[in-house]
Write an enzyme that holds these catalytic residues in place. Sequence first.
Site, PDB file in Angstrom:
ATOM      1  N   LYS A   1       0.833  -1.201   0.000  1.00  0.00           N
ATOM      2  CA  LYS A   1       0.000   0.000   0.000  1.00  0.00           C
ATOM      3  C   LYS A   1       0.867   1.250   0.000  1.00  0.00           C
ATOM      4  O   LYS A   1       0.631   2.190  -0.771  1.00  0.00           O
ATOM      5  CB  LYS A   1      -0.931  -0.013   1.202  1.00  0.00           C
ATOM      6  CG  LYS A   1      -1.946   1.137   1.226  1.00  0.00           C
ATOM      7  CD  LYS A   1      -1.555   2.179   2.242  1.00  0.00           C
ATOM      8  CE  LYS A   1      -2.568   3.303   2.314  1.00  0.00           C
ATOM      9  NZ  LYS A   1      -2.227   4.311   3.344  1.00  0.00           N
TER      10      LYS A   1
ATOM     11  N   ASP B   1      -6.566   0.594   1.407  1.00  0.00           N
ATOM     12  CA  ASP B   1      -6.423   0.328   2.826  1.00  0.00           C
ATOM     13  C   ASP B   1      -7.772  -0.157   3.355  1.00  0.00           C
ATOM     14  O   ASP B   1      -8.704  -0.398   2.597  1.00  0.00           O
ATOM     15  CB  ASP B   1      -5.937   1.574   3.576  1.00  0.00           C
ATOM     16  CG  ASP B   1      -6.866   2.770   3.380  1.00  0.00           C
ATOM     17  OD1 ASP B   1      -7.994   2.592   2.868  1.00  0.00           O
ATOM     18  OD2 ASP B   1      -6.456   3.890   3.738  1.00  0.00           O
TER      19      ASP B   1
END
Length: 228
Positions: free
Chosen positions: A133, A151
């Site tokens: 991420k 996320d």
Amino acid sequence: MSEQALHDPIKNLTKAERVDLVFNTLNAHYPETPIPLDHKGPYTLLVAVLLSAQCTDARVNLITPLLWQLADNPFDMQHVPVADIQAVIRPCGLSPRKSKAISELSKILVAKYNGEVPQSFEALEALPGVGHKTASVVMAQAFGVPAFPVDTHIHRLAQRWGLTTGKNVEQTEKDLKRLYPAEFWNKLHLQFIFYGREFCTARGCDGTVCPLCKACYPKRKKPKITRK
């Protein structure tokens, strides 16, 4: 969106209609998508994104100016004691792990990349404290490479809006990338974040409250439980 869906307020939308509705709504609300984390370049963005794990962007933006007073580049940061880094970033949480990662990745950037942040997912994800991420955010926001960082917040929104049935962020990322052209990924990622913060928060909406949730599923009566 079909004419029938527009004139039938109790009809849940098809997936294709939801995909279009989300895209059009987010573009209408957020035509501009400024990067939420204050930074001076790829290195400071990388450190800021690392600090944002389990911490709000607002708090990170309060802390990073203090950190940049110690060092705002890997050449200087590699010489800053980990304890000094930790003392500054403690309000961001997870400070022992984050401070060590900042110190170690700075040394690697100097030794292996001449102080530059590498422009590949593989190289970024090999750095201490940098997961997929974080690497995706840096690739998208620092280098303009198409990425769709997902996320837990974006994962929750995508489920509420019926864009994915994925049980984890990895599957949700794959689903969102299939639904939307790559040219829109970087902007959509930020638009999801902005909308979630303003209208569809974890506690403020359960899949039946915010305008998009109600528009996608007008017949939904029970809270949408996020699959994790």
